[in-house]
Design a protein around this motif. Structure first.
Motif, PDB file in Angstrom:
ATOM      1  N   ILE A  83     -24.802  27.504 -54.113  1.00  0.00           N
ATOM      2  CA  ILE A  83     -25.358  27.108 -52.820  1.00  0.00           C
ATOM      3  C   ILE A  83     -26.616  27.910 -52.529  1.00  0.00           C
ATOM      4  O   ILE A  83     -27.632  27.372 -52.084  1.00  0.00           O
ATOM      5  CB  ILE A  83     -24.316  27.294 -51.692  1.00  0.00           C
ATOM      6  N   GLU A  84     -26.573  29.205 -52.814  1.00  0.00           N
ATOM      7  CA  GLU A  84     -27.726  30.068 -52.543  1.00  0.00           C
ATOM      8  C   GLU A  84     -28.908  29.761 -53.447  1.00  0.00           C
ATOM      9  O   GLU A  84     -30.056  29.893 -53.038  1.00  0.00           O
ATOM     10  CB  GLU A  84     -27.329  31.539 -52.709  1.00  0.00           C
ATOM     11  N   ARG A 125     -30.536  18.366 -51.137  1.00  0.00           N
ATOM     12  CA  ARG A 125     -29.494  17.433 -51.564  1.00  0.00           C
ATOM     13  C   ARG A 125     -28.470  18.144 -52.441  1.00  0.00           C
ATOM     14  O   ARG A 125     -27.273  17.962 -52.274  1.00  0.00           O
ATOM     15  CB  ARG A 125     -30.145  16.269 -52.314  1.00  0.00           C
ATOM     16  N   TRP A 126     -28.938  18.954 -53.374  1.00  0.00           N
ATOM     17  CA  TRP A 126     -28.031  19.682 -54.251  1.00  0.00           C
ATOM     18  C   TRP A 126     -27.283  20.763 -53.464  1.00  0.00           C
ATOM     19  O   TRP A 126     -26.099  21.023 -53.702  1.00  0.00           O
ATOM     20  CB  TRP A 126     -28.789  20.301 -55.424  1.00  0.00           C
ATOM     21  N   ARG A 127     -27.928  21.401 -52.506  1.00  0.00           N
ATOM     22  CA  ARG A 127     -27.281  22.419 -51.669  1.00  0.00           C
ATOM     23  C   ARG A 127     -26.160  21.789 -50.849  1.00  0.00           C
ATOM     24  O   ARG A 127     -25.068  22.347 -50.732  1.00  0.00           O
ATOM     25  CB  ARG A 127     -28.307  23.082 -50.754  1.00  0.00           C
ATOM     26  N   ARG A 128     -26.415  20.598 -50.282  1.00  0.00           N
ATOM     27  CA  ARG A 128     -25.372  19.901 -49.520  1.00  0.00           C
ATOM     28  C   ARG A 128     -24.197  19.540 -50.421  1.00  0.00           C
ATOM     29  O   ARG A 128     -23.042  19.664 -50.021  1.00  0.00           O
ATOM     30  CB  ARG A 128     -25.940  18.635 -48.879  1.00  0.00           C
ATOM     31  N   TYR A 129     -24.486  19.086 -51.647  1.00  0.00           N
ATOM     32  CA  TYR A 129     -23.410  18.746 -52.579  1.00  0.00           C
ATOM     33  C   TYR A 129     -22.570  19.982 -52.908  1.00  0.00           C
ATOM     34  O   TYR A 129     -21.343  19.917 -52.912  1.00  0.00           O
ATOM     35  CB  TYR A 129     -23.985  18.141 -53.862  1.00  0.00           C
ATOM     36  N   GLN A 130     -23.231  21.111 -53.173  1.00  0.00           N
ATOM     37  CA  GLN A 130     -22.497  22.331 -53.490  1.00  0.00           C
ATOM     38  C   GLN A 130     -21.656  22.782 -52.294  1.00  0.00           C
ATOM     39  O   GLN A 130     -20.522  23.240 -52.461  1.00  0.00           O
ATOM     40  CB  GLN A 130     -23.464  23.446 -53.913  1.00  0.00           C
ATOM     41  N   LYS A 134     -21.321  13.399 -56.764  1.00  0.00           N
ATOM     42  CA  LYS A 134     -22.425  14.200 -57.293  1.00  0.00           C
ATOM     43  C   LYS A 134     -23.747  13.468 -57.047  1.00  0.00           C
ATOM     44  O   LYS A 134     -23.846  12.261 -57.261  1.00  0.00           O
ATOM     45  CB  LYS A 134     -22.215  14.411 -58.788  1.00  0.00           C
ATOM     46  N   PRO A 135     -24.764  14.180 -56.587  1.00  0.00           N
ATOM     47  CA  PRO A 135     -26.034  13.500 -56.303  1.00  0.00           C
ATOM     48  C   PRO A 135     -26.696  12.995 -57.581  1.00  0.00           C
ATOM     49  O   PRO A 135     -26.597  13.615 -58.637  1.00  0.00           O
ATOM     50  CB  PRO A 135     -26.878  14.573 -55.622  1.00  0.00           C
TER      51      PRO A 135
END
Length: 165
Positions: A12-13, A19-24, A104-105
């Motif tokens: 996440i960090e 988009r990838w941060r929201r998925y994580q 998964k995006p």
């Protein structure tokens, strides 16, 4: 079911896109909720009641984040039951459905297509290559063996392959 919430927190960090941060983040929430459901579904605890300390200990990543864990438990539908001697236990009704895994995006195909166009147009101009020549550079043409394999035993197609190669 092993979950590595520390690894997900690190992802996440270090996420490159929102988009990838929201998925994580959704994946982390899914893993936490799945683990909590498994904890309440334990047959050794038929009343489906667990102490906050037991929940926190089983997850391991909420040592200094008690408020965040409480919010997750409330969002899941868990309720606090006050017992004797001011003891508190969390109860998760068995009617609460387990969470579903986040999707998964997909890769940013639009950006990839623009990048290919940005590279292909100058190549066409600079090297004076046609579209078929550019395609042959990217994807090599099929060999005789590939052509025969795609013919599926049809004699006329095999003869065309022999004539072409």
């Amino acid at each position: 079911m092993p979950i590595d919430l520390f690894e997900i927190d690190k992802n996440i960090e270090t996420a490159r896109s929102d988009r990838w941060r929201r998925y994580q983040f959704d994946l982390r929430l899914f893993n936490v909720c799945t683990r909590v459901h498994a904890l309440f579904d334990d047959p050794q605890y038929p009343k489906r009641q667990r102490s906050f300390g037991a929940i926190q200990k089983s997850l391991g990543v909420f040592d200094n984040k008690e408020d965040e864990l409480r919010d997750i438990l409330f969002d899941m539908g868990a309720v606090v039951i006050h017992g004797e001697d001011d003891t508190q236990h969390w109860y998760l009704p068995n009617t609460i459905a387990p969470p579903t895994e986040p999707e998964k995006p997909k890769p940013p195909y639009r950006i990839m297509a623009i990048a290919v166009i940005v590279v292909a147009i100058p190549a066409l101009i600079y090297f004076d290559l046609g579209p078929q020549q550019i395609l042959n550079l990217i994807l090599p043409p099929p060999t005789r063996e590939d052509c025969i394999a795609q013919a599926n035993g049809v004699m006329t197609e095999i003869l065309k392959c022999n004539a072409r190669y």
